[in-house]
Scaffold this active site. Structure first.
Site, PDB file in Angstrom:
ATOM      1  N   ALA A 187       0.812  -1.213   0.000  1.00  0.00           N
ATOM      2  CA  ALA A 187       0.000   0.000   0.000  1.00  0.00           C
ATOM      3  C   ALA A 187       0.851   1.270   0.000  1.00  0.00           C
ATOM      4  O   ALA A 187       0.580   2.213  -0.746  1.00  0.00           O
ATOM      5  CB  ALA A 187      -0.936  -0.007   1.195  1.00  0.00           C
TER       6      ALA A 187
ATOM      7  N   HIS B 109      -7.581  -1.368   9.335  1.00  0.00           N
ATOM      8  CA  HIS B 109      -6.963  -0.924  10.596  1.00  0.00           C
ATOM      9  C   HIS B 109      -8.012  -0.729  11.682  1.00  0.00           C
ATOM     10  O   HIS B 109      -7.969   0.222  12.453  1.00  0.00           O
ATOM     11  CB  HIS B 109      -6.159   0.362  10.370  1.00  0.00           C
ATOM     12  CG  HIS B 109      -5.370   0.347   9.104  1.00  0.00           C
ATOM     13  ND1 HIS B 109      -5.618   1.197   8.038  1.00  0.00           N
ATOM     14  CD2 HIS B 109      -4.361  -0.461   8.679  1.00  0.00           C
ATOM     15  CE1 HIS B 109      -4.792   0.929   7.048  1.00  0.00           C
ATOM     16  NE2 HIS B 109      -4.017  -0.084   7.412  1.00  0.00           N
TER      17      HIS B 109
ATOM     18  N   GLU C 284      -2.766  -7.546   8.192  1.00  0.00           N
ATOM     19  CA  GLU C 284      -1.847  -6.656   7.472  1.00  0.00           C
ATOM     20  C   GLU C 284      -0.410  -7.184   7.533  1.00  0.00           C
ATOM     21  O   GLU C 284       0.548  -6.433   7.473  1.00  0.00           O
ATOM     22  CB  GLU C 284      -1.918  -5.235   8.043  1.00  0.00           C
ATOM     23  CG  GLU C 284      -1.457  -4.161   7.076  1.00  0.00           C
ATOM     24  CD  GLU C 284      -1.552  -2.753   7.663  1.00  0.00           C
ATOM     25  OE1 GLU C 284      -1.240  -1.806   6.933  1.00  0.00           O
ATOM     26  OE2 GLU C 284      -1.948  -2.600   8.836  1.00  0.00           O
TER      27      GLU C 284
ATOM     28  N   ARG D 224       5.972  -4.762  12.654  1.00  0.00           N
ATOM     29  CA  ARG D 224       6.530  -6.104  12.486  1.00  0.00           C
ATOM     30  C   ARG D 224       7.232  -6.636  13.729  1.00  0.00           C
ATOM     31  O   ARG D 224       7.675  -7.773  13.736  1.00  0.00           O
ATOM     32  CB  ARG D 224       7.527  -6.109  11.315  1.00  0.00           C
ATOM     33  CG  ARG D 224       6.943  -5.558  10.028  1.00  0.00           C
ATOM     34  CD  ARG D 224       7.899  -5.745   8.874  1.00  0.00           C
ATOM     35  NE  ARG D 224       7.423  -5.082   7.665  1.00  0.00           N
ATOM     36  CZ  ARG D 224       7.976  -5.225   6.476  1.00  0.00           C
ATOM     37  NH1 ARG D 224       9.036  -5.986   6.318  1.00  0.00           N
ATOM     38  NH2 ARG D 224       7.478  -4.583   5.428  1.00  0.00           N
TER      39      ARG D 224
END
Length: 342
Positions: free
Chosen positions: A70, A221, A282, A288
């Site tokens: 994205a 989100h 996501e 991460r």
């Protein structure tokens, strides 16, 4: 099944990213863009086997709805021709990954949006993604300017030709911005969440779904700030003389579970009807790292959902049934697969 509705190709091969940099440099210098590289199949496999696929297996995710990165859509850069070439390269790469791993990935495309560009280019790419590449949806950027919000709201009639084709093809759009050039905003920390909230408020204020009762949007989100301020939005519907949210918006709008802590997931499910929530992580994406408070990855969202103690029916809705309902072409693909295996 456990279907992750929100996955991006954040580990695309280096040659793909290098070509984008060469394309940008050529545009700035007024030169022709070099030819897109021949990326070997082995490079594609290496790009997902050690990251996306490994984590899916570890976390028990069966299928990811997979789209280009994205933040790299970069609609603000260049012109319509630049965006069209980059978009086709990204979507074609997604199609190749899906072809290699059809049991684990299904495609969603980006659109060749560019500030002020006619909607016709996005319509053409939408048709190519669905009819030629077999994709089940698209990502729609409500702010192609990169954080300056020069585009009309999603409820403006200028978007209607795109919506007509989305309804015709029976595909939803995930409302997802890209990179940000406005220094006031951090891309994933504020720009993304601002856009989610802004899109919801645009939909609240207008009658888009009266014009398109079958149009569907996924706001990612966890819906941005919307669930946390649900009372504010309900109150605003009353102050603005709008119909109740359940009637005017939530028949057509869905949130994912890309919320990276347990209290946030608890709130989401306490406020939003379970029929409007799709499992998403996501992954591999915005956050991460490992949460020092839990010892697990922030984006391992399945852990949060499993902790809720949902009924078997609600659990199936969140993990599978809602995604199949919102993405009918995904459902059709799974039914075809089932018919082949049986």
């Amino acid at each position: 099944m456990i279907i992750d509705c929100h996955g991006h190709y954040t580990t695309a091969p280096a040659a793909h990213t290098a070509w984008r940099e060469a394309q940008q440099a050529a545009f700035r210098a007024g030169r022709a863009t070099p030819a897109y590289p021949d990326i070997p199949e082995d490079d594609l496999r290496a790009s997902v086997e050690g990251s996306q696929l490994r984590l899916m297996r570890e976390r028990g995710i069966d299928l990811t709805v997979f789209s280009p990165r994205a933040s790299a859509m970069g609609h603000h850069f260049g012109d319509e021709a630049v965006s069209r070439a980059w978009t086709r390269a990204c979507n074609d790469l997604i199609a190749r990954v899906v072809q290699l791993y059809p049991e684990h990935f299904i495609g969603v495309g980006q659109l060749p949006q560019s500030p002020g560009a006619p909607i016709a280019g996005s319509i053409a790419e939408l048709r190519r993604c669905v009819e030629d590449l077999g994709f089940v949806g698209v990502n729609l950027n409500p702010d192609p300017s990169g954080g300056h919000w020069t585009a009309p709201p999603l409820t403006d009639r200028g978007w209607y030709p795109l919506y007509e084709v989305m309804v015709e093809l029976d595909v939803p759009a995930m409302v997802h911005v890209s990179a940000v050039t406005n220094p006031n905003f951090h891309a994933t920390g504020s720009h993304y969440l601002n856009a989610d909230t802004t899109a919801f408020m645009q939909l609240l204020r207008a009658d888009l779904f009266r014009d398109f009762p079958d149009l569907r949007f996924v706001i990612p989100h966890g819906g941005g700030a919307v669930p946390y301020h649900w009372g504010r939005f309900r109150g605003l519907t009353d102050m603005l003389g709008r119909p109740p949210l359940a009637e005017a918006v939530m028949r057509n709008v869905f949130f994912d579970t890309c919320v990276y802590h347990q209290p946030g997931i608890d709130l989401l499910f306490g406020v939003v009807d379970v029929d409007n929530i799709l499992f998403g992580s996501e992954m591999v994406g915005a956050v991460r790292g490992i949460d020092p408070q839990t010892g697990h990855h922030f984006d391992d969202t399945r852990r949060y959902v499993d902790t809720l103690g949902l009924s078997a029916d609600d659990r199936r809705k969140v993990y599978e049934a809602n995604a199949r309902r919102v993405y009918p072409r995904l459902d059709a693909a799974l039914l075809r697969r089932q018919a082949v295996t049986t």
